[in-house]
Design a protein around this motif. Structure first.
Motif, PDB file in Angstrom:
ATOM      1  N   PRO A 321       0.825  -1.218   0.000  1.00 32.50           N
ATOM      2  CA  PRO A 321       0.000   0.000   0.000  1.00 32.50           C
ATOM      3  C   PRO A 321       0.857   1.265   0.000  1.00 32.50           C
ATOM      4  CG  PRO A 321      -0.775  -1.570   1.646  1.00 32.50           C
ATOM      5  CD  PRO A 321       0.551  -2.075   1.160  1.00 32.50           C
ATOM      6  N   ALA A 322       0.311   2.331  -0.500  1.00 34.21           N
ATOM      7  CA  ALA A 322       1.006   3.615  -0.507  1.00 34.21           C
ATOM      8  C   ALA A 322       1.283   4.087   0.915  1.00 34.21           C
ATOM      9  CB  ALA A 322       0.166   4.651  -1.243  1.00 34.21           C
ATOM     10  N   ALA A 323       2.419   4.731   1.096  1.00 38.43           N
ATOM     11  CA  ALA A 323       2.791   5.302   2.396  1.00 38.43           C
ATOM     12  C   ALA A 323       2.938   6.804   2.219  1.00 38.43           C
ATOM     13  CB  ALA A 323       4.081   4.677   2.910  1.00 38.43           C
ATOM     14  N   ILE A 324       1.896   7.531   2.542  1.00 39.18           N
ATOM     15  CA  ILE A 324       1.846   8.973   2.314  1.00 39.18           C
ATOM     16  C   ILE A 324       1.470   9.669   3.612  1.00 39.18           C
ATOM     17  CG2 ILE A 324       0.790  10.841   0.985  1.00 39.18           C
ATOM     18  CD1 ILE A 324       2.360   8.918  -0.729  1.00 39.18           C
ATOM     19  N   VAL A 325       2.178  10.743   3.933  1.00 37.47           N
ATOM     20  CA  VAL A 325       1.841  11.544   5.109  1.00 37.47           C
ATOM     21  C   VAL A 325       1.401  12.930   4.659  1.00 37.47           C
ATOM     22  CG1 VAL A 325       3.469  10.288   6.578  1.00 37.47           C
ATOM     23  CG2 VAL A 325       4.198  12.412   5.465  1.00 37.47           C
ATOM     24  N   SER A 326       0.586  13.554   5.465  1.00 37.02           N
ATOM     25  CA  SER A 326       0.174  14.930   5.191  1.00 37.02           C
ATOM     26  C   SER A 326       1.208  15.899   5.726  1.00 37.02           C
ATOM     27  CB  SER A 326      -1.169  15.212   5.863  1.00 37.02           C
ATOM     28  OG  SER A 326      -1.484  16.593   5.792  1.00 37.02           O
ATOM     29  N   THR A 327       1.562  16.888   4.921  1.00 36.92           N
ATOM     30  CA  THR A 327       2.480  17.937   5.376  1.00 36.92           C
ATOM     31  C   THR A 327       1.768  19.287   5.476  1.00 36.92           C
ATOM     32  OG1 THR A 327       3.230  18.328   3.107  1.00 36.92           O
ATOM     33  CG2 THR A 327       4.508  16.780   4.435  1.00 36.92           C
ATOM     34  N   ILE A 328       0.448  19.251   5.556  1.00 33.79           N
ATOM     35  CA  ILE A 328      -0.328  20.487   5.630  1.00 33.79           C
ATOM     36  C   ILE A 328       0.014  21.283   6.895  1.00 33.79           C
ATOM     37  CG2 ILE A 328      -2.666  21.424   5.867  1.00 33.79           C
ATOM     38  CD1 ILE A 328      -1.919  20.492   3.057  1.00 33.79           C
ATOM     39  N   ALA A 329       0.199  20.597   8.018  1.00 30.74           N
ATOM     40  CA  ALA A 329       0.498  21.310   9.271  1.00 30.74           C
ATOM     41  C   ALA A 329       1.784  22.110   9.152  1.00 30.74           C
ATOM     42  CB  ALA A 329       0.587  20.324  10.430  1.00 30.74           C
ATOM     43  N   LEU A 330       2.795  21.523   8.525  1.00 29.88           N
ATOM     44  CA  LEU A 330       4.073  22.219   8.350  1.00 29.88           C
ATOM     45  C   LEU A 330       3.913  23.416   7.420  1.00 29.88           C
ATOM     46  CD1 LEU A 330       7.151  22.172   8.924  1.00 29.88           C
ATOM     47  CD2 LEU A 330       7.388  20.739   6.881  1.00 29.88           C
ATOM     48  N   ARG A 331       3.162  23.262   6.333  1.00 27.18           N
ATOM     49  CA  ARG A 331       2.960  24.366   5.395  1.00 27.18           C
ATOM     50  C   ARG A 331       2.183  25.507   6.059  1.00 27.18           C
ATOM     51  NH1 ARG A 331       6.879  22.030   2.763  1.00 27.18           N
ATOM     52  NH2 ARG A 331       6.304  19.959   2.035  1.00 27.18           N
ATOM     53  N   LYS A 332       1.144  25.159   6.792  1.00 31.10           N
ATOM     54  CA  LYS A 332       0.354  26.189   7.458  1.00 31.10           C
ATOM     55  C   LYS A 332       1.164  26.917   8.519  1.00 31.10           C
ATOM     56  CE  LYS A 332      -3.981  25.344   8.440  1.00 31.10           C
ATOM     57  NZ  LYS A 332      -5.203  24.662   8.951  1.00 31.10           N
ATOM     58  N   ALA A 333       2.145  26.226   9.104  1.00 29.94           N
ATOM     59  CA  ALA A 333       2.988  26.863  10.123  1.00 29.94           C
ATOM     60  C   ALA A 333       4.020  27.799   9.516  1.00 29.94           C
ATOM     61  CB  ALA A 333       3.676  25.797  10.965  1.00 29.94           C
ATOM     62  N   GLY A 334       4.260  27.658   8.192  1.00 29.87           N
ATOM     63  CA  GLY A 334       5.143  28.627   7.540  1.00 29.87           C
ATOM     64  C   GLY A 334       6.360  28.079   6.846  1.00 29.87           C
ATOM     65  N   PHE A 335       6.582  26.761   6.869  1.00 29.33           N
ATOM     66  CA  PHE A 335       7.746  26.207   6.164  1.00 29.33           C
ATOM     67  C   PHE A 335       7.280  25.642   4.833  1.00 29.33           C
ATOM     68  CE2 PHE A 335      10.867  22.995   5.001  1.00 29.33           C
ATOM     69  CZ  PHE A 335      12.054  23.700   5.187  1.00 29.33           C
ATOM     70  N   HIS A 336       7.834  26.181   3.727  1.00 28.52           N
ATOM     71  CA  HIS A 336       7.332  25.859   2.403  1.00 28.52           C
ATOM     72  C   HIS A 336       8.384  25.302   1.454  1.00 28.52           C
ATOM     73  CE1 HIS A 336       4.596  29.260   3.786  1.00 28.52           C
ATOM     74  NE2 HIS A 336       3.824  28.196   3.768  1.00 28.52           N
ATOM     75  N   ASP A 337       9.615  25.091   1.906  1.00 24.29           N
ATOM     76  CA  ASP A 337      10.680  24.656   1.004  1.00 24.29           C
ATOM     77  C   ASP A 337      10.406  23.245   0.474  1.00 24.29           C
ATOM     78  OD1 ASP A 337      11.732  27.021   1.776  1.00 24.29           O
ATOM     79  OD2 ASP A 337      13.569  26.216   2.649  1.00 24.29           O
TER      80      ASP A 337
END
Length: 361
Positions: A321-337
């Motif tokens: 199965p695919a192993a995918i995590v959400s990075t929305i929390a990090l983006r909303k906190a301000g890190f976008h690199d």
């Protein structure tokens, strides 16, 4: 105020990248590890075994001006994967953090941030399919014993009533620079490729069914660690982190082959963990032929052949199965690199070649 960044685990993937990030930007950096790193970039290296409580107390109680801590030390057992479920692996990692931080936090009045590393085993990636996407504070498998929970509980308790804050990062598969690390696939793939190339063979994919995964560039992770230590919102936080894209091993295999000066070959399932150690003498011959500065196979690759088997699903009877995590929390906190994962592979193989750790193309 001069920053003093203390990094534990400086020979590992994350610790080495953090040491390079801070030291090359003019910070005062102290890097601790049992072995001396390949390079220190001007950081001061202190040899220290974190399982030795007395040595930790003696060494760390003198570091009174530390302002930031990056704890990236890790104990893994031979064979790697089986140890993830074993009590002594959990206990050793718990004790290492305590040995490190107990004496330090008593003498560092200027401490203001601690970075701690976990990973997708927090979501049970080693024992079950992930709920896609896995999210912080929702998808954890806390009923599965894991040193993450012991370390997290410890740092939460220590922080109560203190002025410093902590950030926990959860990368998936980290790629970067380290020698002899438990989980660095760059030297593992590089050695495997070099042996095939010497035989005049193409780069065959040795794994099983490819699933959708996410990579994390070690330099990108170091950037995030630095960002977390100065972010405007001072709070305790947990963040997933990835390159920003996804990858499938078979789909990036041609780019990896090209980076190593090879052509991709047909699939040829092989347990690298079982087969590669038998070819240590062949690696020594490659080193001599190309005048490489890389150490012997075990010291160079560590347990990473076993990690390759795990991430490439060698021996899997069915599609993984695919192993995918959400990075929305990090983006909303301000890190976008972000970084393109194919570019990341090329970057690291090129660096290992430039450092004469892998043969040239």
């Amino acid at each position: 105020m001069q920053e003093h960044v203390l990094i534990a685990g400086a020979t590992g993937l994350v610790g080495f990248a953090a040491m390079k990030h801070f030291a090359t930007r003019g910070y005062k950096v102290t890097a601790v590890s049992r072995r001396k790193p390949f390079e220190t970039f001007g950081a001061r290296h202190v040899a220290l075994d974190l399982t030795d409580r007395a040595a930790c107390a003696d060494t760390l109680s003198a570091m009174t001006d530390v302002t930031r801590v990056v704890y990236a030390a890790l104990y893994e057992k031979p064979g790697l994967v089986a140890g993830w479920l074993e009590a002594d692996q959990i206990e050793t990692n718990r004790r290492m953090l305590e040995n490190f931080f107990d004496p330090l936090e008593k003498v560092t009045p200027r401490l203001r941030h601690v970075s701690l590393l976990q990973g997708t085993k927090a979501y049970g990636a080693h024992v079950r399919p992930l709920a896609v996407p896995a999210r912080e504070n929702r998808s954890e498998l806390k009923e599965q014993p894991n040193f993450y929970w012991d370390q997290e509980s410890y740092i939460r308790t220590k922080q109560q009533g203190r002025d410093w804050h902590w950030t926990i990062f959860r990368p998936q598969i980290v790629f970067g620079f380290s020698l002899g690390a438990a989980m660095n696939l760059i030297p593992a793939i590089g050695v495997y490729a070099a042996l095939l190339k010497e035989e005049g063979r193409p780069l065959c994919y040795p794994g099983g069914s490819s699933s959708v995964l996410e990579a994390v560039d070690a330099d990108l992770l170091a950037d995030a660690i630095a960002w977390a230590g100065v972010r405007d919102r001072q709070e305790n936080a947990i963040f997933n982190i990835t390159n920003g894209d996804v990858f499938v091993w078979k789909n990036v295999w041609s780019a990896i082959a090209d980076a190593l000066g090879m052509k991709p070959g047909p699939d040829a399932a092989m347990s690298l963990g079982a087969e590669m150690p038998r070819r240590a003498a062949d690696w020594d011959a490659v080193k001599r032929k190309y005048d490489l500065v890389a150490p012997d196979m075990n010291a160079f690759v560590g347990e990473s052949f076993h990690y390759a088997d795990f991430t490439m699903a060698y021996g899997a009877a069915r599609e993984v199965p695919a192993a995918i995590v959400s990075t929305i929390a990090l983006r909303k906190a301000g890190f976008h690199d972000v970084i393109d994962t194919e570019e990341m592979f090329r970057k690291w193989f090129r660096l290992f070649q430039e450092k004469r750790l892998l043969p040239p193309c």
